[in-house]
Structure formats: structure tokens, C-alpha cells
Write an enzyme that holds these catalytic residues in place. Structure first.
Site, short mmCIF file in Angstrom:
data_model
loop_
_atom_site.label_atom_id
_atom_site.label_comp_id
_atom_site.label_asym_id
_atom_site.label_seq_id
_atom_site.Cartn_x
_atom_site.Cartn_y
_atom_site.Cartn_z
N THR A 637 0.77 -1.29 0.03
CA THR A 637 -0.14 0.13 0.09
C THR A 637 1.02 1.32 0.05
OG1 THR A 637 -0.06 -0.09 2.46
CG2 THR A 637 -2.00 -1.05 1.11
N GLU A 707 1.27 12.56 1.07
CA GLU A 707 1.75 13.51 0.23
C GLU A 707 3.17 13.27 -0.38
OE1 GLU A 707 -0.70 15.81 1.65
OE2 GLU A 707 -1.41 14.20 2.94
#
Lengths: 740, 338, 169
Positions: A637, A707
Site C-alpha cells: 500500500t 503526500e
């Protein structure tokens, strides 16, 4: 002891639900008494509503209500009480408040009907007459009225004060570059449109909201409508992407609640894709970067000035320029950040807000400096490597950026790059190789979590945080499974429910570190509880075992030095007469640590492009993104998070642009046909590398990944385009016209 | 989206009667554009007449050595038809350059001709547009117009036709078969779409109630010397900024005849016979291709944002003719341009 | 000629959805997508744009992939529709669904059912052999999370498995 789940490549625990279509999103929950609301949007950007003609719409069979500013439930208009966790200073927009229009696309009416088709049909019949006033939507037209925001936004550091003598050093620098940079307005456009389904249950509300924080939505609804805390529950078990657009409650929520309260029935409001262009967006920011350096490329002066747009009613702020004082070592730095008001909705946080924007400009300018100084762009970055955060004068908690440069360069084959622009070709194509640095703050927030073990040996961890595609479900399951030595299939994760232990909005890449730490603490408390019961058992083989003398594995607690002496969790609970045991933990970041250290994630992004110069066609053929972000909980992930950031960076570099009509004050290409996000064909080969980085800001060493993947990605592509073509395009996206 | 009534036609005659008798009625087949426009309230038909059950799904050989394509043949079936792949690869390529696999499965041959413009102002009922609301003004002139026309535009409209397939059909000199209340007629492809002039609301020369029944292609030509080159803002699933359909007939190393059509630049696929004449008797060369491109773009005028399209189109024409001459047609899955 | 008025519930359509016959009264303006989601509560088929511009609503109608948002239900009377729910469910996933999990070919999961339906049709169409061809023929399915490379990996894996199965037969 077997290898744990943490650190491995664990497929998503929610994967089977998602691939089979059984994961339910906000606009998908059914109710017997459901009515459908369709929003009517303003066609003018500024002015006021003179009158409505609702006759034809009302006459449509199935229509049950039309809400407008003249006819809506009461809401509070006190600014304090409808602030949300992510609100900037100002007066938040309230839909249907009064006759004033403050931006194009603003909701002016909600048509509610028994069926979606009836609501949509009637909405097309609503006629609104406006008195329009001239509007300004281009921040460049407001440059002269830019101002320093009087009230600073919580959690957003203003630019640090200047250090050294940046102007003098720039004037004296033997090598210098300066340029103006701009990125087109981008809209978040998660694939799931914003939607709220509000169940009305005898005056109590159960709200399914597309949002990154259920507690934020709950507080907002309670305050906005003056409802008792216990009467509102908010759920968002699955969120179809958000990228920041779900940090603040959006107007469809307010409208759906209004309609549910008015009609005393359940209501769903789902925005259209067009309406996804009528609220938050990445702010249009005018940037100027000037760099001065010695002949060896060592920085002597950095100046970075930004003017960002905000709405007329809020002062949205993000950290755009601060990065320029942080990423490279330089003793003479001046940074400024001002706002200018335009007649649009308030811009908002969009993936790596501020950093994506500011680091693009810095990293493009650094690339320009490398060519000016005739120093390899990667070497120039290494020569200016910052060993210390000069903005705050602190050491870094950890910083393995150098390893990112090295490993990334090796995987990418940076050494094959020939220095001159336009010097690499393959067939007709010019080939370009570019590099950029990325940086994002490793943040944490107070979170609470609960761990519950039941007599059947199953564990549940619960926290009100969200999984917007980030993998929260999976990493919490991994952490909990390891903490109690259980197979991951025996761990259930509950999130996205305001009735669960407290979590703020999921954003800023803080969820893994914060919710993960809270979950681990709750599980640790549960271990103590298990051991307590195990020790208390008659003739317990663990009678005198202390916590650090036992291991928790395979559903049993055992002596570390003699694993044969063990007790199953089930037996421990049984003998204590307990069906379940539960532990709750509250995590808060270590303030002392935070005072002492600056904590950031870093990346080195390498891009290879092929450019058909004659036709202006750019293909991004390869990206290598090397990431230093502390402990990687889940290789799978985590990699996906970076892939996603890189793809959005490709979009920023080449495709994405919301185009305003300056006369109408309206973004014109408000759909997926004309607002281009990258398609399959635009994305070829992306390699992600995680370098080892040990960090102590939290017990697991997590820094967060949501981010960092996008920061620097657009700059790497733009720098590669320059290397290929010798054309420096400073305003993104680099569409074919800019290369002709 | 307005509510509407619905009728399903069992025969061509029935369909024509149903639409021609009702000024607010429209035919619907694939629906890929009409339903889209109805959701935006750009199209507000009072009645839809469903023609999907009509027997217009055949691709048949014609006496002249060409083929006749039933109006309801889906775009994907047409592109993947063995005869089309072999004899009209230019058409197959153009179809596959457009839209997506899903849309091509639903969209029909006739419907493709009737696609409406992608102009932002046409699609946005909150903005002025003479094509959608005659007399309301053209928002694109002086507005956001990077996708707009550089050729054949008027003071009242600068929209472009968005089809890829039609650009190939123009180069292939197709003929459109139409049935209407007054009987059947054929329309040369050239004359099917129109320029906006002062009546931009009319995209084409069909009369109300007329139904496209087939598109006919003359006998195949060009052999391997063809290409469909499409340039756009992302590499797939985007409308053309500029596209070129080109076919050359070569005799040895001399061009005997040429067909070149441009997409994305005008209210219709853009052909200039004089430009094709210029190529006749020439040896393939950048100079000859450049001269043809100049002629094709004679009179081109930018509107600001789209000024670049003039130069882009010029270069695209040259490149497409190079591809055609070299018998190396652009492949639609390989994004490198040869 | 079948003729119906525009009122909600004015028209009855019969469809086979995931093998199950369904007869419903709808408005002429009801799309297959809204019928699936709002009437049959088969919300696996997603509404991403409602304009044929994203592919999230992809279903198979009579075996072909189409955007269900642009299909009027009334026009599909008598047809067979397969949605993501019809491909497989946890415990009995379709190989493509399995491959999407194994390759982490999604993040938020919202475009995923459309991607999977599209990929299943892609394999059946047999037009894609290379990664470039997979990319091009999957380009009608947008993914904002940017899972593209993993999606291509998943499709390739299933395609490869199919190819080696064919070779073995």
C-alpha cells in the site's frame, strides 16, 4: 518468533469488498424513506439573486420540496459555530444563506423529489434571475492588492523571517537565475463525487458523508443546526478518494441535512461531476524564485515570493515558500507569502498543499541554476545538502535524502545522462532526464483507539479515522495483528464512524503515524490485561512472568525463555469470566521531541521523457521515486501511495488545468472530458524505492506517505522536458502548444 | 435532464413518421452523445424515438467495389470488421483513435456523424452560445478557446466538429444515405456537415425527420499509404486538438493522387481539393507536403488561445503525409509518433 | 411502435441482471446506471461522471463493455447485464478480481468495479497483447488514485494465466 505483518507486503484487508462492489460509499446507502436532492448552481460569479421562478419545477410529479435562501431551515450564522477543523480564518460559506452570489457555481437551490429522475428533471426547470456584478477570478489581476493575511491559519507556519543578507548575496553571486512560476488551477476530482446520505430517524440523524473525518462532519452538523451531540452520528466506512477535498464538510452535506430536517425524512444529495468544480481547488499561486550561487553551484542566496489566491470570504493559507529555506543549505534567504482575493470558492488543501506548489518552483529554479553553473543537477543538489533545518534551527529527526539520491540515481541510470539539453535522441524523439527533490512534513495528531479481544480469540481495533484509499484499514490490522500475535484474518478494523474513539480529519499524511500509534498503544494495554488474567489463573505457568518476559504469539501468551509454558487468550478470558476485554489508548505526539527535532519525509524523483518536438507531444516513459519516510508499514500500500502521487504529478506537469473565463468568472472545462487527468495511456513505467530510515518521533518510526509522492514529481518531469528540448516552460501544465 | 416521452420504432418508415411529425422529437441510437447532452440540459427533446431495433446493422459489399455500412453498426464492430481492417485501415485507425472501448461499443456509425461540438460554452447552459441558444452570443470568441476552430469559423460560432471517424470518412469520400419523409437521398460527405455561418445551430444539412440509414465507401484506395494522426492534450481518451487523415496513391515514387482531411480545426472535417491537387505528380518530400499544408491552412485564423493550432496543424499535415508516403501509418496504441 | 409518456414509472422494462430476471417500472429518462444503483441497490457500479467520461459505470451488456450512465434503461429492454456483483463475491472472486487484490490495483476502490468489468471484456475481445495495448484499451477507465501500473500488472497476469492455460490445453 515468526516475521510480523508490519513491514511486509500485505494485500488490503478491504480489498475483496472493493473488488466485488460491496464496499459502500456515502451516496450508496439505501433507506425506505429516501428522497433525492439535486443542486441548482449559480451561473453568475458575483451579484445577487433577484427572483426564482419555481412554478414549472414544483409542478413536476414527485417533487416534494425546493429549498432556496427564502425557504430553508434555520442555521446558525455565527462564524465560530460553523468553523470546521480544517477551516482557514474567515467566514465559511453557507449554502442558501441569502441572495448574495459570491462565486460561479455557488448552490442557489436544492430540488428534492421522490426519485432522482424527478429531482433532476425539475432542477432543469428552475429559473433564476440574477443581478450580476463584474467578477475577478484571475489572481494576476489582483496582484497589486496582495496582502499579508492578518490571521494565520492553524497548523500552517507562516514563512520564517529572513536570514543573512539575501539581496546583497544575490547581487554579488557569480551565478544567478530567477524566474516566475505558475501552476494552473487544479480541482481535486476524486472519482467519487461528493455525496451525503442523511438518514432521518425520528429526529436523530445518521449521516453518510464523503469526508476525510467523521468527527469533523459531526461537530459541524451539531453546531450548524444546533442539534444535541447524541442526535448525530456520522459514517464514512469507504471514501472514493478525496486528496483534500473531504477535509472540510462541503455544501452538499449542509443541503442534505437541511432537507432531511425540513422534510423529516431521509435525503441524499450527490453532486454532479460539473459541480465538483464548484468548491475547493488548488490555489492559483504566482511565484518568483531567485537563486544566487558560487561557480561551484553552492547556494549563496535564495529568494522565493508567492502570491496565492483566496476567496472573498476566507483567507485560505498553505505553506508554499517555507520549503525554499529548508531543503538546501543557504545562509541568505528571504521568503514571502501573500494572498489576493478573487471571486471564486475558497481554495483548499490538495495533496501536499503548499509543498506541491512551492517545491515545484524551487526545484525548477534549482534545475535552472544547475545549467547556469554547468553542474550536474543531481550533484548540485548534493553540494547544497541541508544537514540541519535552518528555518527553525533544529536538527532533523532523521533524513536519508542522500540515500534517496544515490539509490534513485542508480535505479534510474542517471549516469547515462549527457549534460547538454537536446543532446539525447532516440529515433525522432528527443530524450530528457530530469530530477527533483521532494519534501513533506512528518506530522502527527492526537488520536484515540480501542482494542477489543473476544473469547473466540478475535481482535477488533477501532478509531474514528478514515481510509480514503490510503490503506488505513490494512496498516491498522497489521499493527494490531503483530501486537497480539494473531493471524491478520482474526483482526477486524472499524473506522469511519463518529461513535468510535476520537480521530481528527485524515490529512497531512498523519493518519498512519497517529492512528497507528494509538492502535499499538491500545493493543499494548490489552497485552497487559491478557497477562494479568493469565497470571491470575490457578496454577498459571506464567504466574510470575513480567510483561517483558513473555511473548504474544499464535493467540497465546508464552514465556519468552520457555514457550511451552503458555496460556491461550481464550483460556485467560474464560478463567476471568470475561466474554471480552477492552483497552483504550490516547496517543499524543511527543511535544518535547517535536521541539527538539524537525521531522520531514523526503524524496528524489527521476523522470525520463520523450518529446516529439515538432508536434509538441511529451511522453513520460519512466519515473523512479526514491522515498525516505521512516518505517514502511506495508510495502504494497505504501508503494501505491507513491505511485498515486507520481501520477498526479504527471497530471500537474502535463495535463491538469481548470480554465477560467475571465469575463464570466467561471471555470469552463468543468468535466472529465475537458479537464484532463492522466489516463492509462499516459502512465508507463514507475519504480518506487523506499530507503531505510530510522526515526524516533513515534514508537513505530512512521512518518506518513500520502503526500510525499507528488512533491517534486511535476518538477522532475518539467526538468526532463527542458533537458530534452532546451525549452524552459515555467507555467504548468506543459501542453503541446507550449513546446511548438 | 428534462423528462421526455419514448417511442420504439419497429421500421424505418415508422421512425421517420414519428419524428417528422413532431418538431420536438429526436432519434436515439447509441445515445453516447445525446444522453450526455440531455443530462446537461443542452438537448431538451420532448420525445425520443428509439431506432436501435431497426435492421441497419449490416456491412455489405457494393456493386462498385466499396462497402455500405449500416447506420447502426457500432464503431467498434466497424473498426474491427475484417474487410474494414484490410481495405479501409485508415477508417479503422481513426475510429480507434477516438473515445474509449466502451463508448465505441455503444456509439453507432450514423450517430458518430451527428456528434455535437465539445465547445465549453455549448455544453454549459450557464454560458452564452449561439449554437445552443441562437442569439445569445458566442462565449468562446474572446473567451477560453484553445480547442476551437481556426478555419471556416464565423462571427457567431467558432466551434469544431469533434469526430475522428468523420475525418477519415472525409478523406475516403464517403456518401451518406438518408431516408426522410420525402423519400431517400444521398449526400456527399463533403456536403453533409456545414460551416456555422450565421446559423450555427445547424451542424449539418439533414432536415428534421431525416434518418441516416447507411454510410457508403467507394472502392478502397491508397493501399498501405495512409495514416490517421491525432494530437491531443493527453495520450488517449481526449478529443483532438488537431488530427489528420491522409491517403496517397503512389506510382513508383510519384504521387498520383492524394486525400487529406483535418479534424479539430473547423465546424466540419476540413478538406481543400486544391491542396490535394498540389501534391499530384510530386515526389514525396517535406517541401511538397509543406506546400500542401500551406494551402490547406490558407486563411486560418486564431482566436487567441488556439493560435498554436495553425502551426500545429501545418506540422501535423507534413508528418501525416510523411507517414502515408512511407507506408508507416500511426499506430493508435503505440504513443510514439513515427 | 411502443410508445410511453415521460412520467416516472411510465414504462416497464425487463432485464436480466447477473443472471436474474428483473421487471421494473421506470421513467424513460432512467439510465441503466441509476436503475442498478437506486432501484436494485447494486451499488457496485459507480457513478463517477454520469457523462461517459470516466468509465466507473462500466458494465457488460450482452457481453460487451459499455458506460451504463449513457444507456437508457428502456432501450435495454430484454438485454442481459453483468455487473461487478455478477462477476464474483468475497470467497468466490473472479480471477480478475483476485488479480486486482494481489497487485494492489486500486486504492480508494471507486473506479475499481468499472476497471474490472472493462478488463474482463478486454480479455474477451482479444485485441490487447502488449502492455501498450492494454493501456490504450483500458484508457476509458480513469483512476484518480493513479493505480494504473498496478492495474496493467493485474490484467497482464490474468491474460498470461489465460494464455498458458490455452497452451496447456
Amino acid at each position: 518468533m515468526p516475521e510480523g505483518y508490519v513491514g511486509g507486503a500485505q494485500p488490503r484487508v478491504d480489498g475483496p469488498l472493493k473488488v466485488s462492489g460491496l464496499a459502500q460509499y456515502a451516496g450508496e446507502f439505501p433507506a425506505e424513506d429516501l428522497a433525492y436532492g439535486v443542486v441548482v448552481s449559480s451561473s453568475v460569479a458575483k451579484g445577487r439573486i433577484l427572483r426564482f421562478d419555481l412554478e414549472a419545477a414544483r409542478a413536476t410529479p414527485g417533487v416534494v420540496a425546493i429549498l432556496t435562501h427564502k425557504d430553508r431551515p434555520t442555521v446558525t450564522t455565527d462564524a465560530e459555530s460553523h468553523q470546521d477543523q480544517a477551516a482557514p480564518p474567515g467566514l465559511p460559506f453557507i449554502p442558501l444563506l441569502d441572495e448574495r452570489i459570491v462565486y460561479s457555481g455557488q448552490p442557489v437551490a436544492l430540488v428534492v423529489a421522490e426519485t432522482f429522475e424527478a429531482a433532476r428533471g425539475a432542477a432543469a426547470l428552475v429559473r433564476v434571475e440574477y443581478e450580476a456584478e463584474p467578477a475577478v477570478v484571475d489572481v494576476a489581476q489582483r496582484r497589486d492588492s496582495a496582502y499579508d493575511p492578518p490571521e494565520k491559519r492553524d497548523g500552517v507556519p507562516p514563512p520564517p523571517p529572513p536570514r543573512g543578507d539575501p539581496d546583497g548575496a544575490f547581487a554579488a553571486a557569480p551565478v544567478k537565475v530567477s524566474g516566475d512560476y505558475r501552476i494552473a488551477v487544479e480541482h481535486h476530482n476524486p472519482m467519487e463525487p461528493h455525496a451525503s446520505t442523511v438518514f432521518w430517524r425520528g429526529g436523530k440523524l445518521v449521516v453518510h458523508d464523503k469526508v476525510q473525518g467523521v468527527t469533523n462532519t459531526k461537530a459541524f452538523v451539531v453546531n450548524m443546526f444546533g442539534l444535541p451531540e447524541d442526535d448525530v452520528r456520522v459514517l464514512s466506512p469507504f471514501v472514493g478518494g478525496a486528496f483534500g477535498s473531504g477535509l472540510r464538510p462541503q455544501y452538499q452535506l449542509t443541503l442534505a441535512v437541511m432537507a432531511a430536517l425540513r422534510l423529516k425524512r431521509s435525503v441524499r444529495v450527490t453532486l454532479t461531476r460539473d459541480q465538483m468544480f464548484t468548491f475547493t481547488y488548488r490555489p492559483d499561486t504566482l511565484q518568483t524564485v531567485a537563486l544566487g550561487a558560487g561557480p561551484d553551484g553552492r547556494l549563496q542566496s535564495i529568494r522565493h515570493d508567492a502570491i496565492a489566491c483566496t476567496s472573498t470570504y476566507e483567507d485560505y493559507q498553505e505553506a508554499v515558500v517555507n520549503w525554499s529555506g529548508l531543503i538546501y543549505a543557504c545562509d541568505n534567504v528571504s521568503l514571502s507569502y501573500r494572498l489576493a482575493k478573487v471571486d471564486t470558492a475558497t481554495p483548499g488543501d490538495m495533496r501536499a498543499p503548499g509543498a506541491t506548489t512551492g517545491v515545484y518552483a524551487l526545484e525548477a529554479a534549482i534545475d535552472e541554476l544547475a545549467y547556469a553553473a554547468k553542474v550536474d543537477p543531481l550533484e548540485l543538489r548534493l553540494r547544497n545538502y541541508a544537514e540541519r533545518d535552518q528555518n527553525d534551527d533544529k536538527p532533523f529527526s532523521s533524513k536519508e535524502l542522500r540515500a534517496c539520491y544515490e539509490r534513485g540515481a542508480e535505479a534510474f541510470g542517471w549516469s547515462r545522462r549527457s549534460p547538454e539539453p537536446r543532446s539525447m535522441r532516440e529515433g525522432r524523439d528527443l530524450v530528457g532526464l530530469g530530477v527533483a527533490t521532494g519534501c513533506w512534513e512528518a506530522m502527527m495528531q492526537p488520536h484515540s483507539a480501542r482494542a477489543t479481544l473476544t473469547a473466540d480469540g478475535k481482535l477488533e481495533v477501532a478509531c474514528a479515522t478514515a481510509d480514503i484509499g490510503t490503506g488505513t484499514y490494512t496498516i491498522l490490522a497489521q499493527i494490531a495483528a503483530d501486537a497480539l500475535g494473531l493471524p491478520i484474518d482474526d483482526v477486524a478494523v472499524r473506522i469511519g464512524d463518529s461513535s468510535l474513539p476520537m480521530a481528527p480529519v485524515e490529512g497531512g499524511s498523519w493518519a498512519a503515524a497517529s492512528a497507528g500509534s494509538a492502535a499499538q498503544m491500545a493493543c499494548a494495554a490489552l497485552r497487559e490485561e491478557i497477562l494479568k488474567h493469565a497470571r491470575a489463573m490457578e496454577n498459571s505457568p506464567l504466574a510470575n512472568a513480567a510483561l517483558d518476559h513473555v511473548v504474544f504469539s499464535g493467540g497465546r501468551v508464552a514465556r519468552a525463555d520457555d514457550p511451552a509454558r503458555s496460556i491461550s487468550y481464550a483460556d485467560a478470558l474464560k478463567s476471568a469470566g470475561r466474554e471480552r476485554i477492552e483497552a483504550k489508548a490516547d496517543f499524543a505526539p511527543d511535544e518535547e521531541f517535536q521541539k527538539k527535532f524537525a521531522a520531514y519525509t523526503h524524496s528524489a524523483v527521476f523522470a525520463e521523457v520523450r518529446v516529439d518536438e515538432e508536434l509538441g507531444v511529451v511522453r513520460v516513459t519512466r519515473i523512479v521515486s526514491a522515498i525516505a519516510a521512516g518505517k514502511i508499514l506495508n510495502q504494497m500500500t505504501a508503494r501505491s501511495q507513491i505511485l498515486g502521487g507520481v501520477v498526479m504529478g504527471i497530471g500537474m506537469a502535463l495535463h491538469e488545468e481548470s480554465m477560467p473565463d475571465r469575463r464570466l468568472g467561471r471555470f469552463m472545462n468543468h468535466n472529465f472530458g475537458e479537464y484532463h487527468i492522466p489516463s492509462h495511456a499516459d502512465v508507463q513505467d514507475i519504480e518506487v524505492i523506499f530507503v531505510d530510515e530510522a526515526d524516533e518521533a513515534n514508537p513505530l518510526g512512521i512518518k506518513g506517505l500520502g503526500e510525499i509522492g507528488i512533491v517534486g514529481a511535476a518538477a522532475a518531469v518539467a526538468n526532463a522536458v527542458f533537458h530534452a528540448t532546451g525549452k524552459r516552460v515555467r507555467d504548468l501544465p506543459i501542453t503541446p502548444d507550449k513546446l511548438l | 435532464m428534462m423528462n421526455f416521452s419514448y417511442a420504439r420504432a419497429e421500421s424505418v418508415g415508422e421512425a421517420i413518421a414519428a419524428v417528422s411529425g413532431d418538431p420536438h422529437a429526436r432519434y436515439i441510437a447509441g445515445g453516447t452523445n445525446l444522453v450526455d447532452l440531455m443530462k446537461y440540459d443542452v438537448e431538451r427533446p420532448g420525445r425520443l424515438v428509439d431506432i436501435t431495433r431497426l435492421p441497419l446493422r449490416e456491412i455489405a459489399a457494393t456493386a462498385g467495389g466499396g462497402i455500405r455500412i449500416g447506420a447502426l453498426v457500432p464503431n467498434s464492430d466497424l473498426a474491427y470488421d475484417a474487410r474494414v481492417e484490410r481495405d479501409y485501415p485508415l477508417l479503422a485507425s481513426a475510429i480507434l483513435a477516438g473515445a474509449s472501448a466502451q463508448l465505441r461499443n455503444a456509439a453507432t456509425t450514423g450517430g458518430n456523424l451527428l456528434q455535437r461540438t465539445r465547445c465549453y460554452y455549448f455544453y454549459d447552459v450557464g454560458a452564452p452560445c449561439n449554437k445552443r441558444a441562437p442569439g445569445s452570443g458566442c462565449g468562446a470568441i474572446g473567451g477560453v478557446n484553445r480547442i476551437h476552430a481556426i478555419l471556416g469559423a464565423s462571427e457567431s460560432c467558432i466551434a469544431t466538429h469533434p469526430s475522428d471517424m468523420c475525418v477519415a470518412l472525409a478523406a475516403l469520400e464517403a456518401v451518406v444515405h438518408v431516408a426522410g419523409p420525402g423519400g431517400e437521398r444521398t449526400i456527399a460527405f463533403e456536403d453533409f456537415h456545414r460551416l456555422p455561418g450565421d446559423r450555427p445551430e445547424a451542424d449539418n444539412t439533414l432536415r428534421h425527420g431525416e434518418l441516416i440509414t447507411a454510410v457508403e465507401l467507394p472502392a478502397p484506395r491508397f493501399g498501405p499509404h495512409h495514416t490517421y494522426l491525432k494530437l491531443r492534450d493527453r495520450l488517449s481518451y481526449a478529443f483532438a486538438l488537431v488530427s489528420v487523415a491522409a491517403g496517397l496513391e503512389l506510382e513508383g515514387d510519384t504521387i498520383r493522387d492524394a486525400r487529406v482531411a483535418l479534424g479539430g480545426v473547423a465546424h466540419k472535417p476540413w478538406r481543400v481539393p486544391e491542396a490535394e491537387t498540389l501534391l499530384r505528380g510530386q515526389k514525396p518530400s517535406r517541401e511538397a507536403f509543406g506546400a500542401a499544408a500551406e494551402r490547406l491552412l490558407q486563411g486560418a485564423r486564431g482566436q487567441g488561445d488556439n493560435d498554436f493550432k495553425i502551426e500545429l496543424a501545418r506540422r501535423a499535415v507534413v508528418r501525416a503525409l510523411e507517414q502515408a508516403a512511407a507506408a508507416t501509418p500511426q499506430r493508435q496504441s503505440d504513443k510514439s509518433i513515427n | 411502435m411502443v410508445y410511453v409518456s415521460g412520467a416516472p414509472g411510465a414504462v416497464t422494462v425487463s432485464l436480466t441482471v447477473n443472471g436474474k430476471p428483473q421487471t421494473l417500472s421506470v421513467a424513460p429518462s432512467t439510465t441503466v446506471l441509476d436503475l442498478l444503483r437506486e432501484r436494485l441497490h447494486l451499488t457496485g457500479t459507480k457513478k463517477g461522471c454520469d457523462q461517459g467520461q470516466c468509465g466507473a459505470c462500466t458494465v457488460l451488456i450482452d457481453g460487451r463493455r459499455v458506460n451504463s450512465c449513457l444507456q437508457l434503461a428502456v432501450m435495454n429492454d430484454g438485454r442481459e447485464i453483468t455487473t461487478i456483483e455478477g462477476l464474483g463475491a468475497p470467497g468466490g472472486l473472479h480471477p480478475m478480481q483476485e488479480a486486482f487484490v494481489a497487485h494492489d490495483a486500486f486504492q480508494c476502490g471507486y473506479c475499481t468495479p468499472g476497471q474490472i468489468c472493462s478488463a474482463v471484456a478486454l480479455l474477451k475481445e482479444g485485441r490487447a497483447r502488449t502492455r501498450a495495448e492494454i493501456r490504450e484499451l483500458m484508457s476509458g477507465n480513469l483512476c484518480r488514485c493513479g493505480a494504473y501500473t498496478n492495474i496493467v500488472d493485474a490484467v497482464e497476469a490474468v491474460m498470461g494465466a489465460g494464455a498458458s492455460q490455452e497452451a496447456a490445453e
